[in-house]
Design a protein around this motif. Structure first.
Motif, PDB file in Angstrom:
ATOM      1  N   LEU A  31       0.832  -1.199   0.000  1.00 33.01           N
ATOM      2  CA  LEU A  31       0.000   0.000   0.000  1.00 33.01           C
ATOM      3  C   LEU A  31       0.871   1.255   0.000  1.00 33.01           C
ATOM      4  O   LEU A  31       0.616   2.194  -0.774  1.00 33.01           O
ATOM      5  N   ARG A  32       1.868   1.296   0.847  1.00 34.03           N
ATOM      6  CA  ARG A  32       2.730   2.478   0.927  1.00 34.03           C
ATOM      7  C   ARG A  32       3.452   2.725  -0.388  1.00 34.03           C
ATOM      8  O   ARG A  32       3.460   3.847  -0.916  1.00 34.03           O
ATOM      9  N   VAL A  33       4.038   1.685  -0.941  1.00 31.93           N
ATOM     10  CA  VAL A  33       4.788   1.846  -2.190  1.00 31.93           C
ATOM     11  C   VAL A  33       3.852   2.234  -3.329  1.00 31.93           C
ATOM     12  O   VAL A  33       4.177   3.113  -4.147  1.00 31.93           O
ATOM     13  N   ALA A  34       2.689   1.607  -3.400  1.00 30.04           N
ATOM     14  CA  ALA A  34       1.735   1.931  -4.463  1.00 30.04           C
ATOM     15  C   ALA A  34       1.333   3.400  -4.413  1.00 30.04           C
ATOM     16  O   ALA A  34       1.246   4.076  -5.450  1.00 30.04           O
ATOM     17  N   LEU A  35       1.085   3.925  -3.212  1.00 27.70           N
ATOM     18  CA  LEU A  35       0.684   5.325  -3.072  1.00 27.70           C
ATOM     19  C   LEU A  35       1.863   6.261  -3.305  1.00 27.70           C
ATOM     20  O   LEU A  35       1.713   7.326  -3.929  1.00 27.70           O
ATOM     21  N   GLU A  36       3.035   5.896  -2.801  1.00 23.67           N
ATOM     22  CA  GLU A  36       4.212   6.732  -3.025  1.00 23.67           C
ATOM     23  C   GLU A  36       4.485   6.916  -4.513  1.00 23.67           C
ATOM     24  O   GLU A  36       4.715   8.044  -4.989  1.00 23.67           O
ATOM     25  N   VAL A  37       4.473   5.821  -5.246  1.00 23.25           N
ATOM     26  CA  VAL A  37       4.777   5.895  -6.679  1.00 23.25           C
ATOM     27  C   VAL A  37       3.687   6.672  -7.416  1.00 23.25           C
ATOM     28  O   VAL A  37       3.974   7.520  -8.263  1.00 23.25           O
ATOM     29  N   TRP A  38       2.425   6.395  -7.096  1.00 23.15           N
ATOM     30  CA  TRP A  38       1.326   7.104  -7.784  1.00 23.15           C
ATOM     31  C   TRP A  38       1.421   8.605  -7.536  1.00 23.15           C
ATOM     32  O   TRP A  38       1.333   9.403  -8.481  1.00 23.15           O
TER      33      TRP A  38
END
Length: 423
Positions: free
Chosen positions: A381-388
């Motif tokens: 979740l964190r990585v998905a939101l960071e990248v987006w």
């Protein structure tokens, strides 16, 4: 018995047991306190006002559907049941139109989440090494690279479906890599997830046929790992021992089914719900773009406010429980989303406060079945939101009415049209 003997030769699959079947009655709800159904479209679209109303006037709702069931909506009731393994069984955690027979306890069809004590403790312990913070950290670089590759494919598009074009692919790739399954089988995984979690209103024969398809696939993958061992979670489970013996085939396949289904849909739903919130709430989106260090705190609040998972239990014997006359084999739905919005437990419970400092939410469950993959889910979740947010800092809902949500016990956006570059 050798490893080969367990998975080859004359052995076929061992899918979930058929158990005692009950007819599901669907259709409009007359009164949510006495006739609730988590499969109805209004529940999928927005369950929170329904849960708030029940918490205020009837904290433990009842239904005659699914052969009889209960829905506690207060945090204290949800927690009490989650911790009470003496009176509530986990042998089935999906409320549906059949109940597995009591004889399958304490193992269940998908250990350890379907297991009761004392077996549960030992089955869960087998999985812990794969889901430690250290083990999860080793997957972050590849996850981040994959998220960037997904964003690359969106280049030039004005409107994208953030659920199907982004969110769903991330946990599919992570789980496939962990299990050593072909990444190109991703579309199959999506179909398995939707059949298992959203197909509970299907006729039992059709539902079992779909589950047979899943277990046929799993046994084919397991046999391939027997013939070609490698360094992944499937080979680990094939070689694992419990009580001095190799795991039974149905234990291996059931655990992999759990990891495949629960590991995909819960995280996919959390990523999608978070993007939905940021798309419709420009102030929160803009703040996270300006203050990326706030994301871990905001992420916990998004998990609290939009917790995707509701788990089921089965009542072990007739009893009077906090004003409810529960009968043996009644379902109980543990709504962690409802518990997370209980104003007795959280200040401003119905609001999303992205800088909330004290946040003891229960998005990952309570008790012995608290999610073993919580570290992995948080990382994804964190990585998905960071990248987006790094790649697409400005976005909004293309059409709020076009957003659709999954019905059933794992709630998240199934379609999420976002307009890129304009809030």
């Amino acid at each position: 018995m050798t490893v080969d003997d367990r998975f080859t030769g004359g052995f076929r699959k061992q899918g979930p047991p058929t158990g005692t079947r009950n007819e599901i009655v669907t259709g409009p709800v007359s009164d949510w306190a006495t006739d609730f159904s988590h499969l109805e479209p209004e529940w999928a679209a927005d369950p929170y006002p329904i849960q708030d109303d029940l918490r205020a006037r009837c904290p433990i709702a009842h239904t005659g559907r699914f052969g009889g069931g209960w829905l506690p909506t207060r945090y204290e009731d949800v927690a009490a049941i989650a911790y009470d393994t003496e009176r509530f069984s986990s042998r089935s955690i999906i409320m549906s139109n059949y109940r597995p027979p009591a004889e399958i306890a304490p193992v269940g069809a998908t250990p350890p989440i379907s297991s009761d004590p004392p077996f549960h403790h030992d089955a869960r312990r087998l999985l812990l090494p794969a889901f430690t913070k250290k083990a999860v950290a080793r997957r972050e670089e590849a996850t981040r690279a994959f998220c960037h590759s997904l964003i690359d494919t969106l280049k030039g598009a004005d409107v994208v479906d953030a659920a199907r074009d982004y969110a769903q692919h991330i946990p599919i790739r992570v789980i496939a890599d962990m299990l050593g399954f072909p990444p190109e089988d991703g579309p199959r995984f999506s179909r398995f997830v939707e059949s298992a979690l959203e197909g509970v209103n299907l006729p039992p024969e059709e539902r079992m046929a779909r589950m047979d398809e899943l277990f046929d696939y799993l046994y084919a993958q397991i046999r391939d790992h027997v013939d070609n061992p490698r360094d992944d979670l499937t080979t680990y489970l094939v070689d694992a021992e419990l009580y001095g013996h190799k795991l039974q085939p149905n234990h291996v396949a059931g655990t992999i089914a759990l990891l495949l289904i629960a590991g995909i849909d819960t995280t996919w739903s959390a990523i999608g719900a978070s993007l939905w919130h940021l798309a419709k709430t420009p102030a929160d989106r803009e703040r996270l773009v300006a203050e990326p260090a706030l994301l871990p705190t905001a992420m916990e609040e998004l998990l609290r406010a939009y917790a995707p998972v509701t788990m089921a239990r089965l009542v072990k014997q007739d009893m009077h429980w906090r004003g409810a006359e529960m009968r043996a084999d009644d379902w109980v739905l543990l709504s962690f989303p409802a518990a997370n919005r209980d104003p007795e437990q959280f200040e401003r419970a119905g609001e999303v406060v992205i800088d909330r400092e004290v946040n003891r939410h229960v998005a990952f469950g309570l008790g012995i079945h608290r999610c073993v993959g919580s570290h992995l889910a948080r990382m994804e979740l964190r990585v998905a939101l960071e990248v987006w947010l790094e790649r697409i800092p400005v976005f909004g809902l293309a059409d709020p009415t076009a957003v659709t949500w999954a019905a059933g016990q794992v709630r998240g956006p199934r379609t999420l049209p976002l307009r890129l570059g304009r809030a």
